[in-house]
Write a protein that holds these residues in place. Structure first.
Motif, mmCIF file in Angstrom:
data_model
loop_
_atom_site.group_PDB
_atom_site.id
_atom_site.type_symbol
_atom_site.label_atom_id
_atom_site.label_comp_id
_atom_site.label_asym_id
_atom_site.label_seq_id
_atom_site.Cartn_x
_atom_site.Cartn_y
_atom_site.Cartn_z
ATOM 1 N N ARG A 15 0.859 -1.181 0.000
ATOM 2 C CA ARG A 15 0.000 0.000 0.000
ATOM 3 C C ARG A 15 0.895 1.230 0.000
ATOM 4 N NH1 ARG A 15 -2.642 -3.465 -1.324
ATOM 5 N NH2 ARG A 15 -4.298 -4.524 -0.223
ATOM 6 N N GLU A 16 0.605 2.119 -0.932
ATOM 7 C CA GLU A 16 1.397 3.341 -1.039
ATOM 8 C C GLU A 16 0.496 4.522 -0.699
ATOM 9 O OE1 GLU A 16 4.786 4.185 -4.163
ATOM 10 O OE2 GLU A 16 2.853 4.728 -5.015
ATOM 11 N N LYS A 23 8.549 9.492 1.539
ATOM 12 C CA LYS A 23 9.676 8.746 2.127
ATOM 13 C C LYS A 23 10.433 7.943 1.077
ATOM 14 C CE LYS A 23 7.598 8.436 6.690
ATOM 15 N NZ LYS A 23 6.884 7.599 7.647
ATOM 16 N N CYS A 24 9.717 7.393 0.137
ATOM 17 C CA CYS A 24 10.356 6.619 -0.933
ATOM 18 C C CYS A 24 11.285 7.508 -1.759
ATOM 19 C CB CYS A 24 9.285 5.985 -1.819
ATOM 20 S SG CYS A 24 9.956 4.934 -3.122
ATOM 21 N N LEU A 25 10.820 8.690 -2.144
ATOM 22 C CA LEU A 25 11.681 9.618 -2.890
ATOM 23 C C LEU A 25 12.868 10.051 -2.040
ATOM 24 C CD1 LEU A 25 9.193 11.979 -4.763
ATOM 25 C CD2 LEU A 25 10.451 10.035 -5.682
ATOM 26 N N TYR A 58 12.230 -1.149 -12.680
ATOM 27 C CA TYR A 58 11.060 -0.305 -12.492
ATOM 28 C C TYR A 58 11.359 1.171 -12.744
ATOM 29 C CZ TYR A 58 7.663 -3.679 -10.647
ATOM 30 O OH TYR A 58 6.753 -4.683 -10.505
ATOM 31 N N GLY A 59 12.607 1.551 -12.828
ATOM 32 C CA GLY A 59 12.974 2.926 -13.128
ATOM 33 C C GLY A 59 13.060 3.210 -14.615
ATOM 34 N N ALA A 111 5.824 5.758 -6.645
ATOM 35 C CA ALA A 111 6.930 6.520 -6.052
ATOM 36 C C ALA A 111 8.262 5.802 -6.281
ATOM 37 C CB ALA A 111 6.694 6.742 -4.566
ATOM 38 N N TYR A 112 8.261 4.498 -6.165
ATOM 39 C CA TYR A 112 9.492 3.736 -6.387
ATOM 40 C C TYR A 112 9.948 3.870 -7.834
ATOM 41 C CZ TYR A 112 12.812 -0.125 -6.299
ATOM 42 O OH TYR A 112 13.955 -0.879 -6.396
ATOM 43 N N LYS A 113 9.025 3.744 -8.769
ATOM 44 C CA LYS A 113 9.384 3.873 -10.186
ATOM 45 C C LYS A 113 9.909 5.270 -10.495
ATOM 46 C CE LYS A 113 6.216 0.307 -11.849
ATOM 47 N NZ LYS A 113 4.931 0.041 -12.514
ATOM 48 N N VAL A 114 9.242 6.282 -9.958
ATOM 49 C CA VAL A 114 9.674 7.665 -10.200
ATOM 50 C C VAL A 114 11.037 7.919 -9.540
ATOM 51 C CG1 VAL A 114 9.141 10.099 -9.713
ATOM 52 C CG2 VAL A 114 7.362 8.563 -10.597
#
Length: 188
Positions: A15-16, A23-25, A58-59, A111-114
């Protein structure tokens, strides 16, 4: 589980929220960027300074729905750190507004991909700005760790070996490149 089942399982079990996106960024982009900046003078004093940023498949830019975003993040000749920060601020505003899809951002693990796409772009900016260094990105593979909820296919040792392979490339090797499982690949 096969890879598709593993991804589906992760989608159902993660869940994002806006706070976790921030926090991910902070962790996956700004944290690595700040460490690189803190060590820059030491790296520049080396006869063969290297930076290997851990990335992810994923990036890759194929996860972005907006051609404009893809082009801007892939335009290594003109992209700046300042513009990259503006794009990340826009991502967070769009996230908070529920406008990820309409603005062309990734919608799953967004957020992880970005963050990883930003790390890839930052690595290319650094490689252009500091030709005396070799700055690359490395995707270790889908590694079985706490981060992947132990659903990965590779052992941590194999993932680490994939990143280490990039760090140990011979002098004069590529810079501003992306490596997937130890092999040079495309950012898209």
């Amino acid at each position: 589980m096969d890879p598709a089942q593993r991804i589906e399982w992760m989608l159902q079990n993660s869940r994002e929220t806006y706070d976790t996106a921030v926090k991910c960024l902070q962790t996956n982009y700004y944290g690595a960027k700040h460490v690189t900046e803190a060590l820059l003078s030491l790296l520049q004093s080396s006869s063969d300074g290297r930076v290997v940023n851990v990335s992810s498949s994923y990036g890759l830019l194929r996860f972005f729905g907006s051609e404009e975003l893809k082009q801007e993040l892939n335009n290594v000749e003109n992209l700046t750190e300042e513009r990259l920060d503006e794009l990340l601020t826009k991502f967070l505003k769009d996230y908070e507004a529920g406008a990820l899809e309409s603005q062309g951002w990734p919608t799953t693990f967004s957020a992880y991909k970005v963050a990883k796409a930003a790390m890839n772009a930052y690595s290319r900016i650094m490689a252009r700005r500091h030709p005396e260094l070799r700055v690359n990105c490395s995707h270790p593979g889908y590694v079985k760790t706490d981060f992947s909820m132990n659903s990965g296919l590779l052992s941590p040792e194999v993932g680490a070996a994939n990143v280490t392979k990039v760090a140990l490339l011979p002098a004069g090797g590529p810079t501003g490149s992306y490596f997937a499982s130890g092999e040079e690949a495309l950012f898209v």
